[in-house]
Design a protein around this motif. Sequence first.
Motif, PDB file in Angstrom:
ATOM      1  N   LYS A   1       0.838  -1.211   0.000  1.00  0.00           N
ATOM      2  CA  LYS A   1       0.000   0.000   0.000  1.00  0.00           C
ATOM      3  C   LYS A   1       0.867   1.253   0.000  1.00  0.00           C
ATOM      4  O   LYS A   1       0.591   2.219  -0.716  1.00  0.00           O
ATOM      5  CB  LYS A   1      -0.944  -0.031   1.211  1.00  0.00           C
ATOM      6  CG  LYS A   1      -1.904  -1.221   1.223  1.00  0.00           C
ATOM      7  CD  LYS A   1      -2.966  -1.116   2.297  1.00  0.00           C
ATOM      8  CE  LYS A   1      -2.410  -1.240   3.709  1.00  0.00           C
ATOM      9  NZ  LYS A   1      -1.802  -2.572   3.979  1.00  0.00           N
ATOM     10  N   ASP A   2       1.931   1.256   0.791  1.00  0.00           N
ATOM     11  CA  ASP A   2       2.849   2.391   0.789  1.00  0.00           C
ATOM     12  C   ASP A   2       3.681   2.436  -0.489  1.00  0.00           C
ATOM     13  O   ASP A   2       4.035   3.523  -0.967  1.00  0.00           O
ATOM     14  CB  ASP A   2       3.772   2.330   2.007  1.00  0.00           C
ATOM     15  CG  ASP A   2       3.117   2.867   3.271  1.00  0.00           C
ATOM     16  OD1 ASP A   2       2.220   3.729   3.155  1.00  0.00           O
ATOM     17  OD2 ASP A   2       3.481   2.422   4.369  1.00  0.00           O
ATOM     18  N   VAL A   3       4.011   1.274  -1.039  1.00  0.00           N
ATOM     19  CA  VAL A   3       4.746   1.237  -2.307  1.00  0.00           C
ATOM     20  C   VAL A   3       3.934   1.935  -3.397  1.00  0.00           C
ATOM     21  O   VAL A   3       4.467   2.727  -4.177  1.00  0.00           O
ATOM     22  CB  VAL A   3       5.060  -0.222  -2.720  1.00  0.00           C
ATOM     23  CG1 VAL A   3       5.632  -0.266  -4.135  1.00  0.00           C
ATOM     24  CG2 VAL A   3       6.047  -0.852  -1.741  1.00  0.00           C
ATOM     25  N   LEU A   4       2.647   1.643  -3.457  1.00  0.00           N
ATOM     26  CA  LEU A   4       1.779   2.268  -4.458  1.00  0.00           C
ATOM     27  C   LEU A   4       1.764   3.786  -4.317  1.00  0.00           C
ATOM     28  O   LEU A   4       1.910   4.510  -5.301  1.00  0.00           O
ATOM     29  CB  LEU A   4       0.355   1.713  -4.333  1.00  0.00           C
ATOM     30  CG  LEU A   4      -0.735   2.493  -5.076  1.00  0.00           C
ATOM     31  CD1 LEU A   4      -0.448   2.555  -6.567  1.00  0.00           C
ATOM     32  CD2 LEU A   4      -2.110   1.900  -4.793  1.00  0.00           C
ATOM     33  N   VAL A   5       1.592   4.276  -3.098  1.00  0.00           N
ATOM     34  CA  VAL A   5       1.549   5.726  -2.878  1.00  0.00           C
ATOM     35  C   VAL A   5       2.854   6.365  -3.348  1.00  0.00           C
ATOM     36  O   VAL A   5       2.853   7.392  -4.039  1.00  0.00           O
ATOM     37  CB  VAL A   5       1.291   6.033  -1.390  1.00  0.00           C
ATOM     38  CG1 VAL A   5       1.478   7.530  -1.114  1.00  0.00           C
ATOM     39  CG2 VAL A   5      -0.114   5.600  -0.999  1.00  0.00           C
ATOM     40  N   SER A   6       3.973   5.748  -3.008  1.00  0.00           N
ATOM     41  CA  SER A   6       5.269   6.294  -3.406  1.00  0.00           C
ATOM     42  C   SER A   6       5.445   6.261  -4.921  1.00  0.00           C
ATOM     43  O   SER A   6       5.952   7.211  -5.524  1.00  0.00           O
ATOM     44  CB  SER A   6       6.386   5.504  -2.720  1.00  0.00           C
ATOM     45  OG  SER A   6       7.641   6.092  -2.958  1.00  0.00           O
TER      46      SER A   6
ATOM     47  N   ALA B   1       6.092   4.646   7.705  1.00  0.00           N
ATOM     48  CA  ALA B   1       5.185   3.578   7.304  1.00  0.00           C
ATOM     49  C   ALA B   1       3.743   4.009   7.566  1.00  0.00           C
ATOM     50  O   ALA B   1       3.469   4.761   8.507  1.00  0.00           O
ATOM     51  CB  ALA B   1       5.493   2.301   8.077  1.00  0.00           C
ATOM     52  N   GLY B   2       2.827   3.569   6.715  1.00  0.00           N
ATOM     53  CA  GLY B   2       1.414   3.817   6.941  1.00  0.00           C
ATOM     54  C   GLY B   2       0.852   5.062   6.300  1.00  0.00           C
ATOM     55  O   GLY B   2      -0.307   5.411   6.543  1.00  0.00           O
ATOM     56  N   ASP B   3       1.622   5.733   5.442  1.00  0.00           N
ATOM     57  CA  ASP B   3       1.107   6.949   4.805  1.00  0.00           C
ATOM     58  C   ASP B   3      -0.035   6.642   3.845  1.00  0.00           C
ATOM     59  O   ASP B   3      -0.776   7.554   3.451  1.00  0.00           O
ATOM     60  CB  ASP B   3       2.244   7.667   4.071  1.00  0.00           C
ATOM     61  CG  ASP B   3       1.832   9.036   3.561  1.00  0.00           C
ATOM     62  OD1 ASP B   3       1.278   9.819   4.343  1.00  0.00           O
ATOM     63  OD2 ASP B   3       2.038   9.309   2.360  1.00  0.00           O
TER      64      ASP B   3
END
Length: 356
Positions: free
Chosen positions: A172-177, A307-309
């Motif tokens: 989920k964080d990989v996608l946001v980044s 983590a968790g953004d």
Amino acid sequence: MAAQLPLCNSPTPMEPQEKKVADPRPPSNYADLISALPLEEGWAPVRTRKFQGFWIPEPVLPGIMDMQQNFKARPDDLFVLSYPKSGTTWLKALTYAIMTRTQYPFDHHPLLGQNPHDCVPFMDRTYAKGQASELDAMPSPRILNTHLPYPLLPDSIKSLCCKVIYVCRDPKDVLVSRWYFSNRMRLQSMEPIPFTKAFEMFCEGSCPYGSVWEHVLEYWEESQRRPEKVLFLKYEEILEDPLRSVLRLAEFMGCPFSPEEEKEGVVEEVIKLCSFDKLKSLEVNKTGKLHPDFPLTNDSYFRKGEAGDWRNHMSPEMARKLDRITEQKLEGSGLTLGGVAVEASAAINGDDQALF
């Protein structure tokens, strides 16, 4: 102490002048082969082509093909590997600082004047530019980086005569980044990628370097088969306990911290040097660029370092969908990624930088 740490006194960063190769060897002409591969333009301006089952950025494909045929790993090489936007910058800084801690004083360390990506070169780009000789000229032990999925690695790396460190992160964080980074690369005349579109492409695995789940799982399985050659790390665990993680890294790399170093606070010095706040504050990471033709400045590699953004960017339904896919893809492997998708804000904030 240097005699006790033979692996910690050789690597040198690639100075800007060293990047100018007098007579580069251009990669073989793969243009016809590449043009025939399936094309994906959703992450424009970087187009991807499906190569050997994985979506690969078109600009580095010639280098990857050339690298597969010609790269020769050395037994003392160390490969820092990851899926894009999973903590690559931090892992590069940590491994480089650990290996060079007896070579440079911490107040005059190369990481204070150069981006971690300058200290640990990206193999795909180096080969794509026809500058493979730069890697050949590096003294041993070398620290090198690629985002390649395990099946696409050169055979000399897959033989695991050398060591591999792999870092993963909550998808989920990989996608946001990935979304932030891609939008920063887009030309001013181009509309930003809608987050919903990025979400769907990510779920389908239509991303640079392919599906995050396939990518992570291959390296996880290799780490289970040969733990003495492949160290598998989680970004969140490094954040939670950097001291333990740095000690573990040094032990795996073959240059453990001595009792004297631990007593003198050398481990803490490494952590401080490579901390997100420290690296982000450096002038080179505010305005510098990896090379003149790269569209982004070095600050693109630093945003929050947490983590968790994902909670600030996706709805609970989106988060639960990604968690379900993660569970399905990793079922039976013994590997878990990410936390449970709890209530999240559906609003997308205006920050336009990429995650650390």
